[in-house]
Design a protein around this motif. Structure first.
Motif, PDB file in Angstrom:
ATOM      1  N   ASN A 251     -47.678 -55.193  50.621  1.00  0.00           N
ATOM      2  CA  ASN A 251     -47.196 -55.540  49.285  1.00  0.00           C
ATOM      3  C   ASN A 251     -47.676 -56.917  48.839  1.00  0.00           C
ATOM      4  O   ASN A 251     -48.067 -57.114  47.680  1.00  0.00           O
ATOM      5  N   ILE A 252     -47.674 -57.880  49.762  1.00  0.00           N
ATOM      6  CA  ILE A 252     -48.139 -59.236  49.434  1.00  0.00           C
ATOM      7  C   ILE A 252     -49.658 -59.254  49.313  1.00  0.00           C
ATOM      8  O   ILE A 252     -50.227 -59.931  48.451  1.00  0.00           O
ATOM      9  N   VAL A 253     -50.337 -58.512  50.197  1.00  0.00           N
ATOM     10  CA  VAL A 253     -51.797 -58.409  50.101  1.00  0.00           C
ATOM     11  C   VAL A 253     -52.192 -57.802  48.760  1.00  0.00           C
ATOM     12  O   VAL A 253     -53.126 -58.267  48.086  1.00  0.00           O
ATOM     13  N   ALA A 254     -51.483 -56.758  48.362  1.00  0.00           N
ATOM     14  CA  ALA A 254     -51.793 -56.057  47.109  1.00  0.00           C
ATOM     15  C   ALA A 254     -51.694 -56.974  45.907  1.00  0.00           C
ATOM     16  O   ALA A 254     -52.439 -56.827  44.924  1.00  0.00           O
ATOM     17  N   ALA A 255     -50.789 -57.946  45.960  1.00  0.00           N
ATOM     18  CA  ALA A 255     -50.572 -58.835  44.818  1.00  0.00           C
ATOM     19  C   ALA A 255     -51.794 -59.700  44.510  1.00  0.00           C
ATOM     20  O   ALA A 255     -51.946 -60.197  43.390  1.00  0.00           O
ATOM     21  N   SER A 256     -52.679 -59.888  45.497  1.00  0.00           N
ATOM     22  CA  SER A 256     -53.889 -60.683  45.256  1.00  0.00           C
ATOM     23  C   SER A 256     -54.813 -60.005  44.246  1.00  0.00           C
ATOM     24  O   SER A 256     -55.626 -60.676  43.596  1.00  0.00           O
ATOM     25  N   PHE A 257     -54.705 -58.677  44.090  1.00  0.00           N
ATOM     26  CA  PHE A 257     -55.542 -57.971  43.132  1.00  0.00           C
ATOM     27  C   PHE A 257     -55.062 -58.153  41.696  1.00  0.00           C
ATOM     28  O   PHE A 257     -55.714 -57.685  40.761  1.00  0.00           O
TER      29      PHE A 257
END
Length: 398
Positions: A251-257
Motif C-alpha cells: 500500500n505504501i509502495v503503491a502510493a509512490s505512483f
C-alpha cells in the motif's frame, strides 16, 4: 535481512487479509497496488542477486582494546565529546524535551509524535540558538550509543568480568533516554547487548537471547500503544496498519505512483535525499526544511506520517526498470559489513560494521533513502572517525 524480508513479504500480507485489506493510504490504492506488488517481487530478485554476488572480505588490522596507549586515546576523545555535548545541551536545554523514559509508552497517546525538528522550530530564536539546537540533535544520536559502548569496554578492560551484572544497566540505557524514534532505542539496546555478549561472553547461544529480547520489547511496545488507543481501532486492524506502515507494505509502495512525474521534480527530491544526509544541510545548501521527500510524499497522497519506501522512491527517481538500485546497494552493504562484523576483533569497529549492516537492512524494509543515508553519514561516520582516531590501522613495524 531475512527476518525483515520475511515479515514484510509473508507476515504482513497474512495480517492484511485478516484485517480486511486495511489501507494506510487510500488514494488510488486499488489502481496502483497490483503494480506495487510486482515491483516488490522485482526488488526481491535484485536483493537475492546482491546476496549471491561474491565479494572479497577485507578487514583492516587495527589496534585493540587491550593496548593501553590506544585506550587512553579513546578515553581522552570520550571526555572531549562528553564535554562538548554538555556544553551544547547547556546552551540549548530545550532539545532535551524530546527525550523521555520508556514509561511514557504506557500512558501517553502522542508518545512518538514529538520530533526534534518541532523543538528546533519552536525554540530557535536566533542563529546561535538554532545552531546549538541542531548540533545537539546531531551529537546526541552519536553519544547515545557511543558512550554506553565505551562504558562496557572500559569496564571490561579495567575490571574484567567483575562488573558484568552492573553493566546490564548500561545495556538498557537507551530506554532511559528515548527520543521520537522508538526503534532507535530498540536497536541500540540490541547493539549493546551484542557488545556485552562479545566482551563478557554470556552462556547462551550467540544471537538467540538478543533476538528474543528484542522481539519481546517490540511486542511490549506495540501492545502498550494499542492499549492506549484501543478505543479507536480493532486489534487486527491495528496490527495490519502497523505492519503495512512500518514494513514498507504494498500500500505504501503503491502510493509512490501518485507522485507527479516531472523530471525537474524527481531530480529535486533525488538530490535532496543526498544533500540532507550532510549535517547542517539546510543552512549549507539553502534547503527548505518543509520540502523533504517524506513531506512531499504525504502531501501528494493526502495523508500524514507515512515513510516513502526505498523501492517506491527508487521507481519514482529512476523508473521501474532501475527502481531497485538503492535496494541492491543497501543489500550489498548489509551483507559485506555483516561479514566484517562477524570477524572483527575490536568492539568499536564491530559496532560500526553492525550498525552499517543493520541500518542498510532497515533501509530496504522500514526506513527510506533519506533516513538511511542520513544515519550512515550523520551517526555512523562520526562513530567511525572517533574509533579510527583512537584505534588506527596497524602499520608495519608496530
Amino acid at each position: 535481512m531475512f527476518i525483515l524480508q520475511f515479515i514484510r513479504l509473508v507476515v504482513t500480507p497474512i495480517f492484511l487479509v485478516l484485517g480486511g485489506y486495511h489501507e494506510v493510504i487510500t488514494y488510488k490504492a486499488s489502481e496502483n497496488t497490483p503494480l506495487a506488488s510486482v515491483l516488490m517481487l522485482y526488488e526481491t530478485l535484485w536483493i537475492m542477486l546482491a546476496l549471491k554476488i561474491k565479494t572479497k572480505l577485507n578487514i583492516p588490522f587495527v589496534h585493540g582494546i587491550m593496548e593501553r596507549k590506544f585506550n587512553r586515546r579513546m578515553s581522552f576523545l570520550m571526555l572531549l565529546i562528553m564535554a562538548i555535548t554538555a556544553g551544547i545541551c547547556f546552551s540549548a536545554p530545550e532539545i532535551l524535551q524530546n527525550y523521555r523514559t520508556i514509561a511514557g509508552v504506557f500512558t501517553e497517546a502522542d508518545y512518538t509524535s514529538v520530533e526534534q525538528s518541532f523543538i528546533v522550530e519552536a525554540y530557535a530564536t536566533g542563529f546561535f540558538k538554532k545552531l546549538m539546537l541542531v548540533s545537539a540533535n546531531y551529537i546526541l544520536k552519536v553519544v547515545r550509543i557511543l558512550v554506553p559502548t565505551y562504558l562496557l569496554v572500559w569496564s571490561y578492560v579495567k575490571f574484567g568480568k567483575k562488573l558484568r551484572i552492573l553493566m546490564l544497566l548500561v545495556v538498557i540505557s537507551p530506554f532511559l533516554f528515548v527520543d521520537g524514534a522508538i526503534a532507535r532505542s530498540i536497536y541500540f539496546t540490541l547493539f549493546l547487548l551484542l557488545t556485552y555478549d562479545y566482551l563478557f561472553q554470556m552462556n547462551k547461544k550467540k544471537l538467540y537471547a538478543p533476538a528474543i529480547l528484542a522481539g519481546i520489547m517490540v511486542v511490549v511496545y506495540f501492545g502498550a500503544r494499542y492499549m492506549v488507543i484501543s478505543n479507536t481501532i480493532t486489534l487486527t486492524d491495528y496490527i495490519s496498519d502497523k505492519l503495512v506502515d512500518y514494513f514498507a507494505g504494498a500500500n505504501i509502495v503503491a502510493a509512490s505512483f501518485n507522485l507527479p512525474t516531472g523530471l525537474f521534480t524527481r531530480f529535486h527530491y533525488f538530490i535532496g535525499d543526498i544533500l540532507r544526509a550532510i549535517p547542517f544541510a539546510n543552512t549549507l545548501f539553502g534547503l527548505d526544511s518543509g520540502d523533504t521527500s517524506a513531506i512531499f510524499f504525504n502531501a501528494q497522497n493526502m495523508t500524514g506520517g507515512a515513510i516513502p519506501t526505498t523501492i517506491g522512491m527508487g521507481a519514482y527517481y529512476f523508473g521501474v526498470f532501475l527502481a531497485p538500485v538503492y535496494s541492491f546497494i543497501f543489500a550489498l552493504l548489509c551483507k559485506n559489513y555483516g561479514r566484517k562484523y562477524l570477524y572483527a576483533k575490536n568492539p568499536y569497529y564491530r559496532l560500526v560494521y553492525l550498525y552499517i549492516s543493520f541500518i542498510c537492512a532497515l533501509g530496504i524494509t522500514m526506513y527510506n533513502i533519506e533516513i538511511t543515508l542520513a544515519t550512515l553519514v550523520q551517526v555512523i561516520f562520526p562513530i567511525y572517525i572517533v574509533t579510527r582516531l583512537a584505534y588506527p590501522k596497524i602499520k608495519r613495524g608496530d
